[in-house]
Design an enzyme around this catalytic site. Structure first.
Site, short mmCIF file in Angstrom:
data_model
loop_
_atom_site.label_atom_id
_atom_site.label_comp_id
_atom_site.label_asym_id
_atom_site.label_seq_id
_atom_site.Cartn_x
_atom_site.Cartn_y
_atom_site.Cartn_z
CB ILE A 373 -17.03 -29.19 5.78
CG1 ILE A 373 -18.38 -28.60 5.46
CG2 ILE A 373 -16.52 -28.75 7.14
CD1 ILE A 373 -19.49 -29.14 6.33
CG ASP A 374 -16.58 -23.37 1.90
OD1 ASP A 374 -15.51 -22.78 2.13
OD2 ASP A 374 -17.62 -22.79 1.52
#
Length: 673
Positions: A373-374
């Site tokens: 996940i960014d």
């Protein structure tokens, strides 16, 4: 009439684009015809049961011929692409859903045609009160459903070109080239060569990769790093094509142009990830791979057995019972099991803020175990906010007074940090005096006169204070003396902590992947208690991380919102984009969270698992009816009881399987997310 060129739109539409079928432009008119004709066929077939008084006025033979005339164009014209795909699967011995569906519908159509033309010669055991049985409605209805399902899937898989176009549009079409005598001319980007000197003005995108020769500015590199704060650039620093020059002007010496730029490399990464994506391992295809040969073998065995030892007329009994095996196995429910479940789930997801662009992503999301996940815009708000206002020792100002001076000085500036400082003052309802003598030095800060006092707001070195972990520090001086420090950070979204805990409870390992610096990444990872994190990651490295996790047999989901996330979104088994992010990210993803809220990701996981569970249940019921009816259709009880499966029972079994599957799929409308 001369044949159309192979490059014409019509010819291109007929080329296989997905699952061996032509473009949806070619399929759409066939679907419309199938929809128009299937309704009357269904009405004629079921009319005697729904309105017997009315339909018994008509000669059964007339109704049979009417169904034949309506069904024939559906099966042979509307279903022509499906029939060709069926023949390809037979020729290449690659059984799949098309093999089973077209074999069943073809048997139903062939039997019904024979019953219409030669029904009077059928054995009495295979006759009904209204003559020989017909299955035209099954043929027309299944053909229509399968066409609809294929068109919906094609639309989901058509996102690649849009993502690539959006990426390419980041680079300007022209550049300002400087001649040896200093003259400036606008030239097409394709004519720029390494060594050319280019001027980049405020608000323009950088045209090529290069090194700044003179001047300076703050450059927004969020397309590469995902971070919202522009990076100060001076002579000697390098910039990349597609990044945005925010404030100053500079002269750039071109180093890498055209296909060699970093932006072009990102485009190639997205293209490669999309093209290398393996065909969807459909559950229906996996089942059909062994069920189809089984049914064909059972039909052939039935024909041989009846032809050798059956009663006279042996060949007619053999043919009818072999056809009965194919008809009872006709996958009416199979044609509904997956598409009805997916369409219902997509509608339910839309209500919950989850837009499903690729229906197959729901199946893959249900099986996922790793979430990469960014950070910026996904876990965090995506824009800096003032988190700490710290007064310097010996200063008599209050925090609000310090913020008022800083915001007044920054008010004319368009820099993201300036906007954050002004927003913080506005949220505190502070009155900002008018600044005079405003001056901005790109990459350094601003100065102004506020209420008769000289104010400067400049970047400050990073601090080891834990309160400032991951923050950008801004020093505020008043008449030359340090008055205080503002800490600005990209804050975690309020719903993120609870969402992360729930995702971990559901069995996902959550790992953050960000282009931000290590200190900021560590602060977020510690706060959210993530299972791991990677900092300072480039777009190419993000995609590599996805591939590395997949190589370890992990089922990888990637969630992000930025252009720099596009290659990773495309390479992951499931790409999930924030609806508040860039168009490129949303085009590259299979699922979009409308509000950019991770709570919606939790709902998406629940929805995907419920959908896969319903599809498996539907496939079980679809095949349970088939398995129960196959021995009866083959005449297994005839040697003991003289009984053959009455065609009416075969028709009822097919209807019950379809009703069961549809009713089960509609439960998704009420599933709790």
């Amino acid at each position: 009439m001369p044949r159309s060129s192979a490059t014409s739109p019509d010819a291109q539409a007929q080329e296989p684009v997905y699952m061996g079928l032509p473009h949806e432009r070619f399929l759409r008119p066939r679907l419309w015809l199938a929809l128009v004709l299937s309704g009357p066929v269904l009405g004629l077939a079921m009319g005697a049961m729904v309105a017997p008084v009315f339909f018994h006025r008509f000669n059964p033979q007339t109704l049979a011929w009417a169904q034949l005339l309506l069904t024939t164009p559906v099966f042979f014209w509307a279903g022509a692409p499906l029939n060709r795909r069926w023949w390809k699967s037979i020729r290449e011995r690659d059984t799949n859903m098309f093999t089973l569906v077209i074999t069943g519908t073809g048997a139903a159509y062939g039997f019904s045609v024979a019953a219409t033309v030669f029904g009077d010669h059928f054995p009495a055991a295979l006759q009904t009160a209204h003559g020989a049985p017909l299955y035209f409605e099954a043929t027309a209805f299944i053909t229509t459903i399968v066409l609809l399902g294929q068109i919906l899937e094609q639309r989901a898989h058509a996102r690649t070109d849009a993502a690539i176009r959006a990426l390419m549009n980041l680079a300007p079409k022209t550049a300002h080239r400087l001649a040896a005598d200093g003259r400036e001319e606008d030239v097409a980007l394709e004519t720029v060569h390494p060594g050319d000197r280019l001027r980049v003005r405020p608000g323009e995108s950088v045209p090529v990769d290069g090194r700044i020769e003179s001047g300076g500015s703050d450059v927004d590199e969020s397309m590469l790093t995902g971070e919202p704060v522009p990076v100060a650039k001076r002579a000697g620093d390098r910039t990349s094509a597609g990044t945005l020059n925010t404030t100053g002007s500079f002269v750039l010496v071109a180093e890498r142009v055209g296909a060699d730029t970093l932006l072009a490399q990102i485009v190639r990464l997205v293209e490669a990830a999309q093209e290398s994506e393996a065909p969807i391992a459909r559950l229906a295809d996996r089942v059909a791979a062994w069920f189809t040969p089984f049914v064909l073998g059972a039909s052939a065995l039935t024909f041989v057995a009846w032809a050798l030892v059956g009663p006279e007329p042996r060949l007619l009994h053999a043919l009818l019972n072999a056809m009965a095996v194919l008809i009872i196995a006709c996958p009416c429910a199979l044609g509904l099991a997956t598409p009805v479940s997916l369409v219902t789930a997509i509608g339910r997801g839309a209500q919950a803020g989850v837009l499903v662009k690729d229906a197959a992503a729901l199946e893959r999301l249900a099986q996922s175990d790793t979430l990469l996940i960014d950070k910026t815009g996904t876990l965090t708000a995506g824009s800096p906010r003032v988190t700490v206002v710290e007064i310097a020792a010996g200063t008599t100002l209050t925090p609000d007074e310090l913020l008022t001076f800083a915001a007044a000085a920054e008010l004319p500036s368009e820099h993201p940090l300036a906007r954050a400082i002004v927003t913080a003052a506005q949220e505190r309802r502070l009155t900002l005096p008018v600044a005079a003598n405003f001056a901005a030095e790109p990459g350094v800060g601003v100065s102004a006169t506020v209420a008769g006092r000289k104010i400067t707001v400049t970047r400050a070195p990073e601090s080891t204070d834990v309160r400032h972990a991951g923050a950008t520090l801004v020093a505020v001086t008043l008449d030359g003396a340090l008055a205080g420090t503002l800490a600005l950070a990209d804050t975690i979204k309020p719903t993120t902590p609870a969402a992360i805990r729930e995702l971990q409870r559901l069995g996902l390992r959550v790992v953050m992947v960000t282009g931000d610096r290590a200190s900021a990444a560590q602060a977020v990872a510690d706060t959210l208690k993530l299972d791991g994190h990677h900092a300072g990651i480039t777009p190419a490295r993000k995609q590599e991380l996805v591939c590395e996790h997949r190589a370890r047999s992990e089922h990888v989901v990637f969630a992000g919102d930025g252009l720099n996330d596009a290659p990773a979104l495309a390479a992951a088994e499931v790409g999930i984009a924030m609806g508040t992010g860039t168009d490129v990210a949303m085009e590259s993803a299979g699922i979009v969270l409308v509000k950019g809220d991770l709570a919606a990701l939790v709902r998406a996981v629940h929805l995907s698992r419920a959908t896969l569970r319903i599809i498996k249940q539907n496939l079980f019921w679809a095949f349970a009816y088939n398995f129960a009816g196959l021995p009866l259709a083959a005449g297994a009880l005839y040697p003991f009881t003289g009984w053959l499966l009455h065609p009416m029972f075969a028709s009822v079994a097919m209807s019950l399987s379809s009703i069961t599957v549809v009713s089960n799929a509609l439960r998704l409308r009420r599933v709790r997310l």
